[in-house]
Enzyme design. Structure first.
Site, PDB file in Angstrom:
ATOM      1  CE  LYS A  21      -1.946  -1.355   3.807  1.00 59.49           C
ATOM      2  NZ  LYS A  21      -1.390  -2.723   3.889  1.00 59.49           N
ATOM      3  N   GLY A  45       3.723  -0.620   8.978  1.00 62.48           N
ATOM      4  CA  GLY A  45       5.049  -0.313   8.465  1.00 62.48           C
ATOM      5  C   GLY A  45       4.938  -0.177   6.968  1.00 62.48           C
ATOM      6  CG  HIS A  46       2.269   1.945   5.247  1.00 62.80           C
ATOM      7  ND1 HIS A  46       1.208   2.790   5.385  1.00 62.80           N
ATOM      8  CD2 HIS A  46       1.790   0.722   5.555  1.00 62.80           C
ATOM      9  CE1 HIS A  46       0.133   2.113   5.765  1.00 62.80           C
ATOM     10  NE2 HIS A  46       0.469   0.855   5.886  1.00 62.80           N
TER      11      HIS A  46
END
Ligand code: IMP
Ligand code: MG
Length: 426
Positions: A21, A45-46
């Protein structure tokens, strides 16, 4: 995704999180005026890979990496005020301006040290395999009407009372767990007193801000965290997170009307991963799991834990398409499968001798489910340089077309690598 009529777009994970994402939000933020997080907290956690530099964002929306985008944290998020500022300071050190274009809902609940302590010491959290970030205990306090909101920081006396109450509850829970760890209410009050001065200038009515932005025709991206199968209602309960990760949660978690959402992009990996415990019907055997984990660098961005890996499960994603109302699909990490001789898609489950094509709601049934597969020839060709659908090998196109047909949702993006440019828009 943004057009004259698509102005408010939700990006959700349609598996168990870590679908990529962050990368899609980074790409779409190019055309966004606002990017808003609506649920979860520092459990997320992106990862965004800009080539020269790679960022892992936990609480701040991934749109922050675009200097002209304004970002907000909605009321549905549980905010860890300590790590928020660590994250801001890291971004500032990397040359980004943050304060001045980051807005925080004053209705958002706070994650406090005693929530993290309870999460860490609870056998129930360990059984789920939580991230230990205090997310569950903070949402528990919210629902039990024992929580502390950002707006409470405006009144130091109220904060003191609320922290004492919350800390006493946490201490009682720790005692039940037989834990010897202690909750220090005074330390928490002092910490909040110290942070209030920096946090309050960012706080306001995010729902109103976004409502007005939508009214002016702004392009608004609502950034989900975790995945649909981790949704507290629709996921593989109890092996879920504590928030509404699906698109319905976007409206309540930002404070806007569901009718103002124009489109929902579901992000999925070309295979499946999950971190933490709970059913994963298409899980690989150990050998293939290790191979794909290494190829896809499948280690948690927040906890570093090895992710469990399996084949793409069309039953899962079709279910996610339904509960989210997906208008578009993005398939990520196709390149990770480039060297596999064969790839498979799960199209249903055999449970106690019966074939099921809808995703079961009972995890006990899922534990007994035997995935039913369709097999495909691998493409055995690097795809990382493909920039159009026709650049992809025929076998890969065939695999993607079959996914699109099974999910019955238009495929809008295919990501073929971690870097910003490694994406195909269809
Ligand atoms: P919690 O959100 O820390 O309470 O963890 C509950 C479950 O959700 C555990 O299985 C976690 O591994 C999973 N989880 C939470 N956040 C993420 C995420 O961002 N990606 C993948 N899994 C997550
Ligand atoms: Mg992640």
């Amino acid at each position: 995704m943004f057009t004259d009529t698509n102005r408010t777009v939700v990006v959700v994970g349609a598996q168990w999180g870590d679908e990529g994402k962050g990368k899609l939000v980074d790409v779409l933020a190019e055309d966004a005026d606002w990017v808003v997080r609506y649920q979860g907290g520092a459990n997320a956690g992106h990862t965004v890979d800009l080539g020269a530099r790679s960022f892992v964002l936990h609480q701040i929306p991934s749109g922050i990496l675009h200097p002209t985008v304004r970002c907000a944290i909605g009321n549905g998020v549980v905010l860890d005020p300590e790590t928020l500022f660590t994250e801001i300071d890291d971004l500032v050190r990397d040359g980004l301006e943050v304060e001045g274009r980051l807005y925080i809902s004053d209705r958002a609940h706070l994650v406090l040290p005693y929530h993290k302590l309870v999460d860490a010491e609870s056998a129930a959290s360990q059984a789920i395999g939580t991230t230990g970030r205090g997310i569950g205990p903070a949402y528990e306090d919210k629902v039990a009407r024992r929580g502390i909101r950002v707006l409470d920081l405006r009144d130091p006396a109220r904060v003191r009372d609320l922290v004492r109450r919350g800390a006493a509850h946490a201490a009682a829970q720790l005692a039940v767990f037989g834990s010897t760890r202690c909750v220090d209410a005074d330390e928490t009050v002092a910490m909040l007193d110290g942070l209030a001065e920096r946090l309050l200038p960012l706080a306001g009515d995010v729902g109103l801000l976004i409502h007005r932005a939508i009214g002016r025709g702004a392009s608004v991206l609502l950034e989900g965290a975790q995945g649909s199968l981790l949704d507290v209602d629709h996921g593989t309960y109890p092996f879920v997170t504590s928030s509404s990760t699906t698109s319905g949660g976007a409206a309540t978690g930002v404070g806007i009307a569901p009718t103002s959402i124009d489109a929902v992009l579901g992000v999925v990996k070309a295979y499946t991963t999950r971190v933490g415990n709970g059913p994963l019907p298409t899980e690989f055997d150990q050998e293939l799991s290790e191979r794909v984990r290494a190829l896809g660098n499948e280690f948690g961005a927040t906890t570093g834990r090895a992710r469990r890996c399996g084949w793409f499960d069309a039953g899962v994603v079709r279910y996610a398409a339904r509960v989210n109302g997906l208008s578009d699909l993005a398939v990520t990490k196709l390149d990770v499968l480039d060297t596999l001789e064969q790839v498979a898609l799960c199209t249903g489950y055999e449970i106690d001798g019966e074939l099921h094509t809808e995703f079961p709601s009972d995890v006990a049934a899922l534990d007994r489910a035997v995935a039913q597969y369709e097999w495909f020839d691998g493409w055995m060709t690097p795809t990382g340089d493909a920039r159009s659908f026709l650049d992809l090998p025929m076998e890969a196109r065939h695999y993607l077309n079959r996914i699109q047909a099974l999910i019955d949702t238009p495929l809008t993006y295919v990501s073929v690598g971690t870097r910003r440019g490694q994406i195909i828009a269809l």
